[in-house]
Design a protein around this motif. Structure first.
Motif, short mmCIF file in Angstrom:
data_model
loop_
_atom_site.label_atom_id
_atom_site.label_comp_id
_atom_site.label_asym_id
_atom_site.label_seq_id
_atom_site.Cartn_x
_atom_site.Cartn_y
_atom_site.Cartn_z
N ARG A 1 1.50 6.72 -6.87
CA ARG A 1 0.36 7.58 -7.22
C ARG A 1 0.71 9.06 -7.00
O ARG A 1 0.40 9.91 -7.85
CB ARG A 1 -0.84 7.18 -6.38
N GLU B 1 2.14 1.76 -3.52
CA GLU B 1 1.08 2.27 -4.40
C GLU B 1 0.84 3.76 -4.14
O GLU B 1 0.66 4.54 -5.10
CB GLU B 1 -0.21 1.49 -4.17
N ARG C 1 0.84 -1.21 0.00
CA ARG C 1 0.00 0.00 0.00
C ARG C 1 0.87 1.25 0.00
O ARG C 1 0.55 2.25 -0.66
CB ARG C 1 -0.95 -0.02 1.19
#
Length: 646
Positions: A548, A544, A541
């Motif tokens: 992003r 990611e 996570r």
């Protein structure tokens, strides 16, 4: 973990703060978060472990509210931001929008940093609300924002991403063999005479999977050969300890933060062309309908014939272009396309969901400035590799499930039925629905929806809303199934160079193959795997989020050079403060309601749309619109649009 006070309930949890100041306390054993107004945050920062007292109970659609009364553990110890300096003191303005306080820096602790530079500071005093600001000390200067790479470095520092490897890890990596020795292949199955290829992106350097395929009398023999990283990264070594902490490699447009040092990831573990490499192979026999009828997992050695790119393979198998240097593998590549199509058909019949969102590749110049954003589309070649990796992952997971071995699975739970019903109500506005049977939903029902919306203007919108209605995939020690793939057994076996769970299950498989997975080792794995699975999910996570944030930053920087230009886009979000529009190059920006001058617009929350009070003009999700770029902020990572009414 809640406990009752004399007259009020108090709970312990993690504080998640928004950029608006308010936040939520998330309690592990309580599914409902506790809302905290900004004035009741008691100087808590995002991520802190806090104690909160309930000030308002839930009821009649209201959430619980609370006041933070104690900060149990501070999680934010460092801040990355821009230095604003005066003669005798300075402030660090945080990059993170979740940190609402500027950090005061006394003159003695500025440590040579200059006004306007990006810096990293450690917090020395968290201050008191309304009394004094948090105080800190500059510990490193990252550079000026316009310097090459400083923007991405700031994101990496802000999110606490790892930097260089520890000295002991580097020492072990340098001592690693550069070539495969005769001794290391002595007891392996020798597949060096098999025709094998790697198929990756043009700029890939960590090649951890190779494939081979033959067909004899209607039976395919598919070999998925994965770099045997576990043979080099031994349990308890510095390499293993650091890989475990990192959990995954992170890809940030201009750099890779690898899980393993380059001596392994790009060197001895990378399945480079024309060199011997140690592998762990899943060799599958597949019938003419595409069903896997038997398999073997073995320690092997291979020698890759060709390092191919997705574009090259796509050109070959679609007949767009032939390459003389690949004539020896052209027939095999055509056979790979044939088999992958059979496997796709089987997965679709099972109900596997295929979310095919457009991704993008940001092109930087030599100074690190974005000069182009190119949509990255899946093609026949990417699907070939996807299908073969999926086949290996499912096969290995099922094998070790029935062996009742300790293992790490990749699990994806079925979506919450209430969320799917809410989705069905919303998409009914467009004439679609998701069928639910009692309290269950089958992936086939989602697949049917995606098939119905293929090619319609609302396709991207409904696909994204459907994805948001589903749960996250995680690493688990139980085979809970993978809903989206319609797979009862699934794991990550194919990328041990860049994912730690893959490395762990390789270690288990190798011990099993060599007869040393005894009771003591089984107990050992049962003891450690739950924590490893949970930590790997958290690190995934974090990766990611960082990827992003860097994409948003670079997209905003790119759009700075396109102020005043017109674009066609699709409304991808509607909120009370404005309308989000996504362009074909995947850049998302906002038309703020303050800039919608032609009418007084009302947000209809239940239908996700804006309606003009006088004109009754409607802006709704999925609608195609024309916009003009009117601004962009690299600092805020945002892009501003106006509707082109001409």
């Amino acid at each position: 973990m809640g406990r009752r006070n004399i007259s009020q309930e108090t709970y312990t949890g993690t504080f998640s703060q928004t950029k608006s100041g308010f936040g939520f306390v998330i309690c592990e054993d309580d599914k409902d978060d506790i809302f905290v107004k900004e004035k009741y945050t008691n100087s808590a920062m995002h991520g802190d472990v806090v104690e909160v007292v309930i000030t308002r109970q839930r009821g009649m659609g209201r959430r619980r509210e609370g006041r933070i009364i104690n900060i149990i553990e501070r999680k934010t110890e460092r801040i990355v931001g821009t230095l604003t300096r005066s003669r005798n003191f300075a402030f660090v303005i945080p990059d993170s929008r979740r940190i609402l306080y500027d950090l005061y820096i006394p003159k003695a602790h500025i440590n040579g940093a200059k006004h306007g530079q990006k810096v990293e500071a450690v917090i020395t005093d968290y201050g008191e609300p309304g009394v004094r600001k948090p105080e800190g000390e500059i510990i490193s200067v990252l550079g000026y924002p316009e310097d090459k790479g400083v923007d991405i470095l700031s994101v990496a520092k802000d999110l606490g991403l790892p930097e260089g490897f520890a000295k002991e890890t580097q020492k072990e990596a340098r001592a690693m063999d550069k070539t495969v020795s005769a001794e290391s292949i002595k007891y392996r199955r020798d597949l060096r005479d098999w025709v094998t290829v790697t198929i990756d992106g043009e700029d890939a350097k960590d090649l951890d999977d190779a494939v081979s395929l033959t067909c004899n009398e209607g039976v395919y023999t598919l070999g998925v050969h994965i770099a045997d990283v576990a043979d080099y990264v031994r349990e308890g070594s510095a390499l293993d300890d650091e890989a475990r902490q990192r959990g995954t490699s992170i890809y940030l447009v201009d750099r890779v933060i690898p899980m393993l040092p380059k001596a392994l990831s790009n060197g001895i573990c990378s399945l480079n062309e024309s060199v011997d490499r140690l592998t762990l192979s899943c060799i599958m026999k597949i019938d003419e309908s595409g069903n896997i009828i038997s398999h073997e997992i073995a320690e092997t050695v291979i020698n890759v014939n060709h390092r191919l790119s997705y574009n090259e393979v796509n050109n070959i198998v679609t007949g767009k272009k032939l390459y003389g240097k690949y004539s020896d593998v052209t027939d095999m590549l055509m056979l790979m396309r044939e088999l992958s199509e059979l496997r796709i058909s089987i997965r679709r019949k099972k109900g596997a969901i295929d979310f095919d969102f457009p991704e993008s590749k940001i092109i930087l110049d030599k100074k690190g400035k974005p000069v182009d954003i190119r949509p990255y589309e899946r093609n026949v070649a990417t699907r070939i590799i996807e299908e073969f990796m999926l086949a290996a992952n499912e096969t290995v997971a099922e094998d070790y499930y029935w062996q009742e071995s300790p293992f790490i699975y990749r699990s994806h739970e079925a979506p919450d039925i209430m969320k799917m019903r809410e989705l069905s109500v919303f998409i009914s506005n467009f004439g679609y629905k998701v069928r639910t049977m009692g309290n269950e939903i089958h992936p086939m029902d989602i697949q049917k929806l995606l098939g119905q919306i293929a090619g319609v203007p609302q396709e991207d919108l409904i696909s994204r809303l459907t994805l948001r209605s589903m749960k996250r995939a995680n690493y688990t020690t139980t085979a809970d199934g993978h809903f989206a793939l319609a797979a009862k057994y699934y794991c990550h076996f194919t990328s041990p160079i860049r994912r730690y769970p893959d490395l762990m299950i390789h270690r288990i498989i190798k011990e099993n193959l060599n007869g040393i997975l005894d009771e003591e080792r089984i107990d050992h794995y049962n003891e450690i795997l739950v924590d490893i699975a949970a930590h790997s999910s958290r690190m995934e996570r974090r990766a990611e989020e960082s990827e992003r944030e860097v994409h948003k930053l670079k997209k905003a920087e790119y759009m700075l050079d396109h102020i005043g230009e017109k674009y066609e886009g699709i409304i991808s979000g509607v909120a009370g403060w404005g309308i989000y529009v996504t362009l074909p190059n995947t850049v998302e920006g906002m038309v703020r309601i303050d800039y919608m001058y032609d009418d007084d617009y009302e947000f209809q929350e239940n239908r996700y749309r804006m309606v003009g009070r006088h004109s009754r003009k409607v802006y709704e999700l999925g609608q195609r619109v024309s916009v003009i770029v009117i601004g962009a902020s690299v600092e805020a990572r945002t892009v501003d649009f106006m509707f082109d009414e001409v």
